[in-house]
Design an enzyme around this catalytic site. Structure first.
Site, mmCIF file in Angstrom:
data_model
loop_
_atom_site.group_PDB
_atom_site.id
_atom_site.type_symbol
_atom_site.label_atom_id
_atom_site.label_comp_id
_atom_site.label_asym_id
_atom_site.label_seq_id
_atom_site.Cartn_x
_atom_site.Cartn_y
_atom_site.Cartn_z
ATOM 1 N N CYS A 132 -30.110 -10.892 3.050
ATOM 2 C CA CYS A 132 -29.977 -10.841 4.506
ATOM 3 C C CYS A 132 -31.149 -10.033 5.064
ATOM 4 C CB CYS A 132 -28.688 -10.208 4.994
ATOM 5 S SG CYS A 132 -27.229 -11.136 4.557
ATOM 6 N N ARG B 36 -35.288 -13.258 2.420
ATOM 7 C CA ARG B 36 -34.152 -12.432 1.994
ATOM 8 C C ARG B 36 -32.827 -13.172 2.093
ATOM 9 N NH1 ARG B 36 -35.420 -7.000 1.928
ATOM 10 N NH2 ARG B 36 -33.213 -6.519 2.097
ATOM 11 N N TRP C 215 -27.661 -14.436 4.032
ATOM 12 C CA TRP C 215 -27.357 -14.937 2.692
ATOM 13 C C TRP C 215 -25.859 -14.688 2.545
ATOM 14 C CZ3 TRP C 215 -25.278 -13.328 -1.952
ATOM 15 C CH2 TRP C 215 -25.572 -14.095 -3.087
ATOM 16 N N ASN D 280 -26.315 -6.146 6.702
ATOM 17 C CA ASN D 280 -26.732 -6.572 5.368
ATOM 18 C C ASN D 280 -25.935 -5.721 4.385
ATOM 19 O OD1 ASN D 280 -28.102 -7.123 2.984
ATOM 20 N ND2 ASN D 280 -29.866 -5.850 3.496
ATOM 21 N N GLY D 281 -25.126 -6.354 3.547
ATOM 22 C CA GLY D 281 -24.310 -5.598 2.594
ATOM 23 C C GLY D 281 -22.919 -6.196 2.520
ATOM 24 N N GLU E 72 -38.775 -16.400 -19.144
ATOM 25 C CA GLU E 72 -39.313 -16.408 -17.784
ATOM 26 C C GLU E 72 -39.674 -17.838 -17.353
ATOM 27 O OE1 GLU E 72 -39.332 -14.508 -15.365
ATOM 28 O OE2 GLU E 72 -41.021 -15.053 -14.085
ATOM 29 N N LYS F 266 -38.087 -19.556 -14.124
ATOM 30 C CA LYS F 266 -38.931 -20.060 -13.031
ATOM 31 C C LYS F 266 -38.584 -21.514 -12.733
ATOM 32 C CE LYS F 266 -41.068 -16.964 -11.404
ATOM 33 N NZ LYS F 266 -39.946 -16.230 -11.781
ATOM 34 N N GLU G 94 -35.012 -21.950 -11.196
ATOM 35 C CA GLU G 94 -34.761 -21.400 -9.860
ATOM 36 C C GLU G 94 -35.467 -22.172 -8.754
ATOM 37 O OE1 GLU G 94 -35.707 -17.203 -9.466
ATOM 38 O OE2 GLU G 94 -37.625 -17.431 -10.447
ATOM 39 N N HIS H 80 -30.683 -23.196 -34.345
ATOM 40 C CA HIS H 80 -29.286 -22.759 -34.408
ATOM 41 C C HIS H 80 -28.496 -23.168 -33.179
ATOM 42 C CE1 HIS H 80 -30.252 -20.530 -38.013
ATOM 43 N NE2 HIS H 80 -31.325 -20.066 -37.379
ATOM 44 N N LYS I 86 -34.588 -13.074 -2.283
ATOM 45 C CA LYS I 86 -35.621 -12.274 -2.949
ATOM 46 C C LYS I 86 -35.088 -10.916 -3.373
ATOM 47 C CE LYS I 86 -40.026 -11.359 -3.847
ATOM 48 N NZ LYS I 86 -40.382 -11.950 -5.148
HETATM 49 C C1 G6P Z 1 -33.934 -11.680 -7.490
HETATM 50 C C2 G6P Z 1 -35.268 -12.387 -7.330
HETATM 51 C C3 G6P Z 1 -36.063 -12.308 -8.641
HETATM 52 C C4 G6P Z 1 -36.205 -10.859 -9.071
HETATM 53 C C5 G6P Z 1 -34.849 -10.150 -9.172
HETATM 54 C C6 G6P Z 1 -35.018 -8.655 -9.363
HETATM 55 O O1 G6P Z 1 -33.126 -12.387 -8.363
HETATM 56 O O2 G6P Z 1 -35.072 -13.753 -6.982
HETATM 57 O O3 G6P Z 1 -37.343 -12.875 -8.450
HETATM 58 O O4 G6P Z 1 -36.836 -10.817 -10.312
HETATM 59 O O5 G6P Z 1 -34.114 -10.335 -7.957
HETATM 60 O O6 G6P Z 1 -35.663 -8.135 -8.235
HETATM 61 P P1 G6P Z 1 -36.442 -6.766 -8.204
HETATM 62 O O7 G6P Z 1 -36.886 -6.621 -6.774
HETATM 63 O O8 G6P Z 1 -35.472 -5.711 -8.609
HETATM 64 O O9 G6P Z 1 -37.574 -6.875 -9.148
#
Ligand code: G6P
Length: 617
Positions: A2, A27, A74, A100-101, A490, A494, A497, A513, A612
């Protein structure tokens, strides 16, 4: 999670708020709304959908007022509907609020307020808080001391709240004023020229001012066009510290790129330079960190590291674990922050605790940091956003200095975290038994990383062509070993997502396995196959995939040769030092995921359901 913006000043609030919401959209982006205080009314426009949808809706309203608030959501409580979008207005029309929260005890408060005659138009927890403020106000309406009465009603209401919040409130009886408060959700006050902007992060206000006050948990700010004052929930006065943001609005613009993610991928050579700048010793054999706040003597006593993080940052922890154990020979563990905070992990007195977080606001990472501190451990942070909650609460730390990262899928922040991790491993190793000449080699290698990453980026057109070929698949495996196993995780993260293709990351040999059962001509595998003693083993794993008709994309280092016909596609990256390899290997998986997502027509910078900065549990 948010984005919130509030404005008090002389300009038309709505334009500044919508501009701010566009910058905060990463956000949360399922709905958006704005409320302007004008003509003795709280006028609201809100819509499910993106900020663009709100902008059209807002244009239909005649928003001329100079005080307003806005929100991009969000969803937590309640579906994605116009009614659930913020701002929420109390049922008596007196207060409007953005949040936000999560208010955890909202249902008890709702019951209480329904009993008092308040009505609810949404399914959100936020509307409860808004009505609670109205309830406290109605009990004792405004007296002589108008402004502080506003603050008192907000304060009293927050004293009943369990949960987390960053809130901004407008009151119909308080023209030109705004009250904001935070607990665990970030809020920054921009102090402009005759105006104030409050927002979830600096990107929403940096176009108007670079002077900011980072609000702390438990603080309430009262803003009028002429001044602001900060108190705590316990009514203590706070002397505000005005900081200056070091980056400008141009850093948060997309420039000529199609997406922020693309821009941030291509910014990585410069980002790595920025992370390293001024951080090597004069003799060129080790790293230096200004803010680590731990002496060399103390570090020599450390016999165990524990790293916590979420998401991509957690993958950076895994690479760092590998490098610390390999070069400094100190046991290192990695935990998900969300698990660590609830698990009663035994910590030895010589354990050094680290969190990694780009935003410095991820709630689980913050909670893990607090838990480690509560247990009496020194807790350090690797973090990008200056002044973030984690940066302020950590006992010391290392800033990444890569500027704002806007794309939801982390790219430049990730490789910068790998760089910091590699430098920490070097620093600790040199305090132990790494030789001067090995240190010099290591430093040279790190300094060469930006050029090697630039070289890997030259593969973009080739990777784009591969992406076209593989964009239609529904499943994909990413396989790697040693320091590149986290890169396999990773790569899978990527891809899933941003393109919504199911993907899994595995240690290449472990594939036998279980995941091998998925292999067919419909499930491609992306292999990391760098030069070294493990190369023939990885080639064997590729053979096992090929024998089952699985398409293979091989990421090899220069000089490696694969048996003819084994890989359907080959991406070659520069050969490099072990500490640099993960940074260089990140490039092809970032580009592959990005181009596949573009090919599939996905909204790369705002993938569905994601945000984010995850500031709720
Ligand atoms: C969210 C984002 C990721 C990020 C993660 C941790 O899931 O989409 O890209 O890696 O949060 O965020 P931070 O700000 O703690 O690195």
């Amino acid at each position: 999670m948010c984005g919130i913006v509030g404005y008090v000043g002389k300009q038309r609030a709505v334009s500044i708020i919508i501009e701010g919401l566009k910058r905060l959209e990463y956000r949360g982006y399922d709905s958006a709304g704005v409320c302007v205080l004008q003509g003795g009314q709280l006028d609201v426009a809100k819509k499910a959908g993106r900020v663009e949808v709100l902008a059209k809706e807002a244009a239909r309203h005649r928003f001329n007022g100079t005080t307003g608030i806005g929100h991009t959501r969000w969803a937590t409580h309640g579906g994605v509907t116009d009614a659930n979008a913020h701002p929420h207005v109390s049922s008596d029309g007196k207060f409007a609020l953005i949040h936000n929260g999560v208010i955890e005890n909202y249902s008890q408060m709702k019951q209480f307020l329904v009993g008092k005659g308040y009505t609810f138009a949404s399914e959100t927890d936020t509307e409860v808080l808004c009505n609670l403020i109205a309830y406290h106000y109605a009990k004792e309406p405004v007296g002589q001391n108008g402004g502080s009465r506003f603050v008192e009603c907000v304060r009293k209401s927050l004293q009943h709240v369990e949960g987390t919040y960053g809130i901004v409130v407008l009151g119909v009886d308080f023209p030109g004023e705004m009250v904001a408060a935070r607990k665990a959700s970030p809020l920054i006050l921009g102090v402009g020229d005759g105006e104030y902007i409050i927002a979830s992060d600096a990107s929403a206000l940096v176009s108007r001012t670079q002077n900011v006050v980072y609000l702390k948990d438990g603080e309430i700010v009262h803003i009028t066009p002429a001044a602001f004052s900060i108190t705590t929930l316990d009514q203590e006065d706070v002397s505000p510290v005005v900081d200056r943001i070091t980056w400008s609005v141009a850093d948060a613009d997309m420039g000529d790129y199609a997406h922020f993610m693309e821009k941030e991928i291509f910014e990585q050579p410069q980002a790595l330079e920025n992370t390293m700048r001024g951080r090597f010793s004069e003799d060129g054999s080790t790293a230096n960190f200004g803010g680590l706040n731990i002496t060399a003597a103390e570090l020599r006593q450390i016999d165990r590291f524990l790293f916590c993080a979420c998401g991509t940052a957690w993958h950076a922890c895994l690479v760092t674990e590998h490098l610390i154990e390999r070069f400094a020979r100190i046991p290192c563990e990695v935990d998900y922050a969300s698990e660590f905070r609830y698990r009663n992990t035994p910590l030895h007195s010589n354990t050094l605790f680290f969190v990694i977080s780009q935003s410095g606001e991820t709630i689980d990472t913050l909670a893990a940091l607090r838990e480690a501190k509560r247990k009496g451990y020194k807790a350090l942070a690797i973090n990008n956003v200056v002044g973030s909650t984690i940066a302020r609460e950590a006992d010391g730390g290392i800033y990444q200095h890569v500027g704002p990262e806007i794309g939801v899928a982390s790219t430049k922040a990730f490789t910068s975290q790998l760089m910091v991790g590699a430098m920490v491993a070097l620093y600790v190793a040199r305090l132990r038994d790494m030789s001067f000449s090995d240190g010099v080699q290591y430093v040279k290698a790190l300094k060469g990383a930006p050029a090697l990453v630039r070289k890997a980026l030259e593969q973009a057109p080739h990777i784009r062509a591969i992406a076209k070929r593989f964009a239609g698949y529904h499943d994909m495996l990413f396989l790697g070993r040693l320091s590149l196993f986290p890169l396999a995780l990773e790569g899978a993260l990527k891809l899933k997502e941003i393109s919504y293709i199911h993907a899994e990351g595995y240690p290449a040999a472990e594939m036998k396995h279980g995941p091998i059962a998925l292999i067919s001509e419909k499930c491609p595998s992306v292999f990391f196959a760098p030069a070294g003693e493990i190369f023939p083993k990885i080639v064997s794993s590729m053979q096992e995939i090929k024998a089952r008709k699985g398409p293979v994309i091989a990421i090899i280092t220069e000089g490696c040769e694969l048996p003819p016909g084994l890989a359907d596609e080959v991406i070659t990256i520069p050969d490099c030092h072990e500490a640099v390899l993960p940074m260089v290997a990140a490039i092809p998986i970032q580009l592959l995921s990005y181009y596949i997502a573009v090919e599939r027509g996905c909204d790369v910078d705002k993938p569905r359901n994601l945000a984010k900065s995850v500031t709720v549990e």
